[in-house]
Motif scaffolding. Structure first.
Motif, PDB file in Angstrom:
ATOM      1  N   GLY A 384      57.960  32.638  49.206  1.00  0.00           N
ATOM      2  CA  GLY A 384      58.867  33.695  49.614  1.00  0.00           C
ATOM      3  C   GLY A 384      59.053  34.802  48.601  1.00  0.00           C
ATOM      4  O   GLY A 384      59.957  35.636  48.744  1.00  0.00           O
ATOM      5  N   VAL A 385      58.213  34.836  47.570  1.00  0.00           N
ATOM      6  CA  VAL A 385      58.309  35.905  46.564  1.00  0.00           C
ATOM      7  C   VAL A 385      57.515  37.117  47.049  1.00  0.00           C
ATOM      8  O   VAL A 385      56.330  36.988  47.352  1.00  0.00           O
ATOM      9  CB  VAL A 385      57.750  35.433  45.207  1.00  0.00           C
ATOM     10  CG1 VAL A 385      57.813  36.560  44.181  1.00  0.00           C
ATOM     11  CG2 VAL A 385      58.518  34.213  44.704  1.00  0.00           C
ATOM     12  N   PRO A 386      58.142  38.297  47.167  1.00  0.00           N
ATOM     13  CA  PRO A 386      57.398  39.499  47.572  1.00  0.00           C
ATOM     14  C   PRO A 386      56.257  39.758  46.589  1.00  0.00           C
ATOM     15  O   PRO A 386      56.498  40.001  45.406  1.00  0.00           O
ATOM     16  CB  PRO A 386      58.443  40.611  47.510  1.00  0.00           C
ATOM     17  CG  PRO A 386      59.765  39.907  47.590  1.00  0.00           C
ATOM     18  CD  PRO A 386      59.560  38.588  46.908  1.00  0.00           C
ATOM     19  N   THR A 387      55.038  39.666  47.060  1.00  0.00           N
ATOM     20  CA  THR A 387      53.875  39.703  46.170  1.00  0.00           C
ATOM     21  C   THR A 387      52.781  40.582  46.745  1.00  0.00           C
ATOM     22  O   THR A 387      52.455  40.501  47.927  1.00  0.00           O
ATOM     23  CB  THR A 387      53.313  38.276  45.966  1.00  0.00           C
ATOM     24  OG1 THR A 387      54.346  37.430  45.452  1.00  0.00           O
ATOM     25  CG2 THR A 387      52.137  38.280  44.996  1.00  0.00           C
ATOM     26  N   LYS A 388      52.220  41.411  45.891  1.00  0.00           N
ATOM     27  CA  LYS A 388      51.051  42.212  46.263  1.00  0.00           C
ATOM     28  C   LYS A 388      49.883  41.765  45.400  1.00  0.00           C
ATOM     29  O   LYS A 388      49.993  41.678  44.174  1.00  0.00           O
ATOM     30  CB  LYS A 388      51.312  43.701  46.046  1.00  0.00           C
ATOM     31  CG  LYS A 388      50.121  44.583  46.431  1.00  0.00           C
ATOM     32  CD  LYS A 388      50.451  46.067  46.311  1.00  0.00           C
ATOM     33  CE  LYS A 388      49.259  46.921  46.759  1.00  0.00           C
ATOM     34  NZ  LYS A 388      49.583  48.376  46.690  1.00  0.00           N
ATOM     35  N   LEU A 389      48.751  41.482  46.039  1.00  0.00           N
ATOM     36  CA  LEU A 389      47.534  41.105  45.333  1.00  0.00           C
ATOM     37  C   LEU A 389      46.506  42.215  45.498  1.00  0.00           C
ATOM     38  O   LEU A 389      46.270  42.691  46.610  1.00  0.00           O
ATOM     39  CB  LEU A 389      46.965  39.797  45.898  1.00  0.00           C
ATOM     40  CG  LEU A 389      45.532  39.441  45.470  1.00  0.00           C
ATOM     41  CD1 LEU A 389      45.482  39.040  44.004  1.00  0.00           C
ATOM     42  CD2 LEU A 389      44.956  38.330  46.342  1.00  0.00           C
ATOM     43  N   ILE A 390      45.879  42.622  44.397  1.00  0.00           N
ATOM     44  CA  ILE A 390      44.746  43.541  44.455  1.00  0.00           C
ATOM     45  C   ILE A 390      43.580  42.894  43.722  1.00  0.00           C
ATOM     46  O   ILE A 390      43.675  42.623  42.522  1.00  0.00           O
ATOM     47  CB  ILE A 390      45.049  44.912  43.806  1.00  0.00           C
ATOM     48  CG1 ILE A 390      46.364  45.498  44.318  1.00  0.00           C
ATOM     49  CG2 ILE A 390      43.892  45.885  44.075  1.00  0.00           C
ATOM     50  CD1 ILE A 390      46.745  46.816  43.658  1.00  0.00           C
ATOM     51  N   ASN A 391      42.499  42.631  44.462  1.00  0.00           N
ATOM     52  CA  ASN A 391      41.292  42.081  43.843  1.00  0.00           C
ATOM     53  C   ASN A 391      40.250  43.196  43.787  1.00  0.00           C
ATOM     54  O   ASN A 391      39.769  43.658  44.826  1.00  0.00           O
ATOM     55  CB  ASN A 391      40.753  40.899  44.658  1.00  0.00           C
ATOM     56  CG  ASN A 391      39.517  40.286  44.021  1.00  0.00           C
ATOM     57  OD1 ASN A 391      39.470  40.064  42.818  1.00  0.00           O
ATOM     58  ND2 ASN A 391      38.490  40.037  44.816  1.00  0.00           N
ATOM     59  N   TYR A 392      39.899  43.630  42.580  1.00  0.00           N
ATOM     60  CA  TYR A 392      38.951  44.734  42.423  1.00  0.00           C
ATOM     61  C   TYR A 392      37.533  44.194  42.538  1.00  0.00           C
ATOM     62  O   TYR A 392      37.053  43.463  41.670  1.00  0.00           O
ATOM     63  CB  TYR A 392      39.194  45.455  41.084  1.00  0.00           C
ATOM     64  CG  TYR A 392      40.474  46.241  41.128  1.00  0.00           C
ATOM     65  CD1 TYR A 392      40.506  47.546  41.603  1.00  0.00           C
ATOM     66  CD2 TYR A 392      41.686  45.651  40.764  1.00  0.00           C
ATOM     67  CE1 TYR A 392      41.703  48.254  41.702  1.00  0.00           C
ATOM     68  CE2 TYR A 392      42.888  46.348  40.853  1.00  0.00           C
ATOM     69  CZ  TYR A 392      42.879  47.650  41.326  1.00  0.00           C
ATOM     70  OH  TYR A 392      44.064  48.345  41.435  1.00  0.00           O
ATOM     71  N   LYS A 393      36.890  44.560  43.639  1.00  0.00           N
ATOM     72  CA  LYS A 393      35.589  43.994  43.997  1.00  0.00           C
ATOM     73  C   LYS A 393      34.485  44.340  43.007  1.00  0.00           C
ATOM     74  O   LYS A 393      33.455  43.668  42.955  1.00  0.00           O
ATOM     75  CB  LYS A 393      35.176  44.478  45.396  1.00  0.00           C
ATOM     76  CG  LYS A 393      36.042  43.945  46.511  1.00  0.00           C
ATOM     77  CD  LYS A 393      35.828  42.462  46.715  1.00  0.00           C
ATOM     78  CE  LYS A 393      36.565  41.938  47.939  1.00  0.00           C
ATOM     79  NZ  LYS A 393      36.382  40.481  48.124  1.00  0.00           N
ATOM     80  N   ASN A 394      34.672  45.415  42.250  1.00  0.00           N
ATOM     81  CA  ASN A 394      33.661  45.825  41.276  1.00  0.00           C
ATOM     82  C   ASN A 394      34.116  45.612  39.840  1.00  0.00           C
ATOM     83  O   ASN A 394      33.433  46.015  38.902  1.00  0.00           O
ATOM     84  CB  ASN A 394      33.308  47.308  41.476  1.00  0.00           C
ATOM     85  CG  ASN A 394      32.920  47.627  42.901  1.00  0.00           C
ATOM     86  OD1 ASN A 394      33.693  48.226  43.649  1.00  0.00           O
ATOM     87  ND2 ASN A 394      31.735  47.217  43.302  1.00  0.00           N
ATOM     88  N   GLY A 395      35.278  44.965  39.671  1.00  0.00           N
ATOM     89  CA  GLY A 395      35.880  44.873  38.353  1.00  0.00           C
ATOM     90  C   GLY A 395      35.475  43.644  37.567  1.00  0.00           C
ATOM     91  O   GLY A 395      34.891  42.692  38.087  1.00  0.00           O
ATOM     92  N   TYR A 396      35.809  43.653  36.283  1.00  0.00           N
ATOM     93  CA  TYR A 396      35.505  42.561  35.366  1.00  0.00           C
ATOM     94  C   TYR A 396      36.702  42.345  34.442  1.00  0.00           C
ATOM     95  O   TYR A 396      37.581  43.217  34.322  1.00  0.00           O
ATOM     96  CB  TYR A 396      34.243  42.858  34.551  1.00  0.00           C
ATOM     97  CG  TYR A 396      34.329  44.137  33.747  1.00  0.00           C
ATOM     98  CD1 TYR A 396      34.741  44.118  32.422  1.00  0.00           C
ATOM     99  CD2 TYR A 396      34.011  45.374  34.313  1.00  0.00           C
ATOM    100  CE1 TYR A 396      34.840  45.288  31.684  1.00  0.00           C
ATOM    101  CE2 TYR A 396      34.107  46.549  33.581  1.00  0.00           C
ATOM    102  CZ  TYR A 396      34.523  46.498  32.278  1.00  0.00           C
ATOM    103  OH  TYR A 396      34.638  47.664  31.555  1.00  0.00           O
ATOM    104  N   HIS A 397      36.727  41.203  33.769  1.00  0.00           N
ATOM    105  CA  HIS A 397      37.865  40.844  32.936  1.00  0.00           C
ATOM    106  C   HIS A 397      38.065  41.849  31.797  1.00  0.00           C
ATOM    107  O   HIS A 397      37.115  42.296  31.168  1.00  0.00           O
ATOM    108  CB  HIS A 397      37.675  39.452  32.346  1.00  0.00           C
ATOM    109  CG  HIS A 397      38.904  38.924  31.686  1.00  0.00           C
ATOM    110  ND1 HIS A 397      39.952  38.374  32.399  1.00  0.00           N
ATOM    111  CD2 HIS A 397      39.287  38.879  30.382  1.00  0.00           C
ATOM    112  CE1 HIS A 397      40.908  38.009  31.568  1.00  0.00           C
ATOM    113  NE2 HIS A 397      40.540  38.314  30.334  1.00  0.00           N
ATOM    114  N   ALA A 398      39.327  42.169  31.547  1.00  0.00           N
ATOM    115  CA  ALA A 398      39.737  43.056  30.448  1.00  0.00           C
ATOM    116  C   ALA A 398      39.264  44.491  30.630  1.00  0.00           C
ATOM    117  O   ALA A 398      39.216  45.250  29.667  1.00  0.00           O
ATOM    118  CB  ALA A 398      39.258  42.513  29.096  1.00  0.00           C
ATOM    119  N   MET A 399      38.952  44.892  31.863  1.00  0.00           N
ATOM    120  CA  MET A 399      38.406  46.243  32.059  1.00  0.00           C
ATOM    121  C   MET A 399      39.421  47.334  31.730  1.00  0.00           C
ATOM    122  O   MET A 399      39.034  48.462  31.409  1.00  0.00           O
ATOM    123  CB  MET A 399      37.892  46.420  33.486  1.00  0.00           C
ATOM    124  CG  MET A 399      38.924  46.426  34.578  1.00  0.00           C
ATOM    125  SD  MET A 399      38.146  46.749  36.185  1.00  0.00           S
ATOM    126  CE  MET A 399      39.588  46.736  37.256  1.00  0.00           C
TER     127      MET A 399
END
Length: 424
Positions: A384-399
Motif C-alpha cells: 500500500g505504499v505509493p510507489t513509482k518504478l522506472i526501469n531504464y531499458k538502456n541504462g547501466y549501474h551508476a550511470m
C-alpha cells in the motif's frame, strides 16, 4: 611527389595510431540495447568503458591483487576519474553556495542555491553509493551540485565512514546522526520545513536510505520523511543467482561495470568480514552457499516476484543461464547468518513494509542489481505504499555519475528531479 610528414605531423599520426591500437586491443563488444537510445551515448560508452577498464578494473584485479591494495587503488583511481566528469565552471560557483560541516560528528556537504530563494521550502538528503567502501561527497559533487541548482533546492550530501575501516551498523548510524541533526535544526538554522525532506540514495547509498526510512517508520519517528528515492539500490545478500546476476555472468563479465564478485566482496566487508576471508568466500557467496537451507523458504516468500522476472525481463530474448549448483559452506553460513537477514543490513528482508514514505525506485536493465529493485518496488506497492518504478531499458549501474556525458543518465536525473519537485 608527396612530401614527408613534418616532425609534428609524424608525432600526431603516431599518437593517433597508438591510441586507436590501444582502444582496438581493449575493445569488448557491448550487448545490444545498452545505451542504444542515443548513437552518441553508444559511442561515448564504447570509448569510456575501455578507459575505465584500463585505468581501474585491470590494475585492481591484476596488479594490486591483495584486498587492501585493491580497495586503495579503486578509491584512488575512481576518485581521479570523478574529477574529469562534469567539471564545475566559475559561473556555477556563483549559483550554488557549497559548505562543508560536521553534524553530530559526521561530515556533510550542503548545497544552497545563491541567486533565488529556495522555492520549495524543502530539502534533499543524498547518501552516496560505492559498495560501502568507496565514494565520498567529493566524488558526487557534480551530481549533487546539479540537483541543487536545477531544482533550486537545498541539498545535503552525507560523508559517512567507509568499510572496511568502519563496519555495519556504524556506517548506517553515521547517516542517521546527520539526518537527525538536520531534521532537528532544519527550520531554525536553514529555513527548511522539516516535513518537506526527501531522502535519496544510490546503490549502497540506496541500501542505507532504505534502511533509514524503514527504521524511522518502525519507530514512528517525527517528522516523517516526505518521500524516498532509491537509485539502483543494493538491498540484499541472500540471492546472488537472480536473473540480472546470471545475465551479467553470461554477457557482461570482464566489462568494467559493477559485477557480482564486487557486490559479494564489498557487502561482506560492510558485514565486518576480514579482508582476506571475504576474498576467499566470494565464490561461495556467488552460488548462495552462504545461506543455510533452513532459510530458503523465507527467502522464496519475500522474493516471490523473482518468478515473474524470470519470464518478463529476459534481455531481448537472450537466453539466461539456469541457476548453478549451490556450493554449501558452513563457515560462510555461520559468519553471515546474523547479518544477511537483518533488515538493517538487507532491507529487502523486512517483512512489514507498511507506512513507508512515498517512493520512487529507479532500476537499469544492464545492472546486476536490477532485480532486487524490481522486487522491492512490487513489495512496496503490495503493502500500500505509493510507489513509482522506472526501469531504464538502456541504462547501466551508476550511470548518474555520467549525467553530463550520457543522454540516458541526464534524462534519468531530470526524471528524478521532476518527481522530487512534484512531491514538494
Amino acid at each position: 611527389m608527396t612530401q614527408p610528414l613534418s616532425k609534428f605531423g609524424s608525432i600526431t599520426f603516431a599518437t593517433i595510431l597508438l591510441a586507436f591500437s590501444i582502444l582496438l586491443v581493449l575493445h569488448k563488444p557491448l550487448p545490444p540495447g545498452l545505451c542504444e537510445k542515443s548513437t552518441v551515448d553508444r559511442v561515448v560508452i564504447h570509448l569510456f568503458e575501455p578507459i575505465l577498464r584500463a585505468f581501474y578494473y585491470y590494475p585492481a584485479n591484476y596488479i594490486f591483487t591483495t584486498p587492501a591494495n585493491q580497495i586503495w587503488w579503486t578509491r584512488y583511481s575512481l576518485g581521479l576519474l570523478a574529477k574529469t566528469m562534469g567539471p564545475v565552471t566559475l559561473f556555477e560557483r556563483h549559483l550554488v553556495r557549497v559548505t562543508d560541516a560536521t553534524w553530530n560528528g559526521v561530515h556533510v556537504r550542503t548545497y544552497e542555491p545563491r541567486l533565488v530563494e529556495n522555492s520549495t521550502d524543502g530539502a534533499v538528503i543524498f547518501i552516496h553509493g560505492g559498495g560501502f567502501a568507496i565514494g565520498s561527497v567529493a566524488m558526487y559533487d557534480s551530481l549533487t551540485r546539479r540537483m541543487a541548482k536545477s531544482m533550486n533546492t537545498f541539498v545535503v550530501s552525507i560523508d559517512y565512514r567507509l568499510s572496511p575501516e568502519t563496519v555495519f551498523p556504524e556506517n548506517l548510524l553515521d547517516c542517521e546522526k546527520a539526518i537527525d541533526y538536520f531534521l532537528e535544526n532544519s527550520l531554525e538554522k536553514f529555513k527548511i520545513d522539516p516535513k518537506k525532506v526527501i531522502l535519496v540514495g544510490d546503490s549502497a547509498g540506496g541500501n542505507l536510505a532504505t534502511a533509514i526510512a524503514q527504521r524511522r517508520a518502525e519507530k514512528g519517528a517525527e517528522p516523517k520523511l516526505l518521500a524516498q528515492v532509491l537509485l539502483y539500490p543494493l538491498l540484499q545478500l541472500v540471492d546472488l543467482q537472480m536473473t540480472s546476476y546470471r545475465y551479467f555472468h553470461k554477457r557482461l563479465t570482464g566489462i568494467a561495470f559493477v559485477d557480482p564478485a564486487s557486490v559479494a566482496f564489498y557487502y561482506m566487508l560492510y558485514a565486518g568480514i576480514p579482508l582476506e576471508k571475504a576474498k576467499e568466500l566470494v565464490p561461495i557467496v556467488l552460488t548462495n552457499g552462504h545461506v543455510k537451507p533452513d532459510y530458503r523458504e523465507k527467502i522464496d516468500k519475500l522474493l516471490t516476484y523473482r518468478t515473474t522476472i524470470e519470464s518478463t525481463h529476459t534481455y531481448n530474448t537472450t537466453k539466461i543461464p539456469k541457476r548453478w549448483e549451490i556450493v554449501e559452506n558452513s563457515e560462510a553460513q555461520n559468519l553471515l547468518e546474523k547479518v544477511i537477514f537483518d533488515p538493517n543490513f538487507s532491507p529487502i528482508m523486512r517483512e512489514n513494509l507498511e507506512n513507508l514514505p512515498k517512493s520512487l525506485i529507479v532500476t537499469c536493465e544492464y545492472d546486476v542489481l536490477r532485480d532486487e529493485g524490481l522486487i522491492y518496488s512490487e513489495r512496496l506497492m503490495a503493502s500500500g505504499v505509493p510507489t513509482k518504478l522506472i526501469n531504464y531499458k538502456n541504462g547501466y549501474h551508476a550511470m548518474l555519475n555520467m549525467h553530463n556525458e550520457i543522454t540516458e543518465a541526464s534524462t534519468c536525473l531530470d526524471d528524478v528531479m521532476h518527481w522530487i519537485l512534484e512531491q514538494f
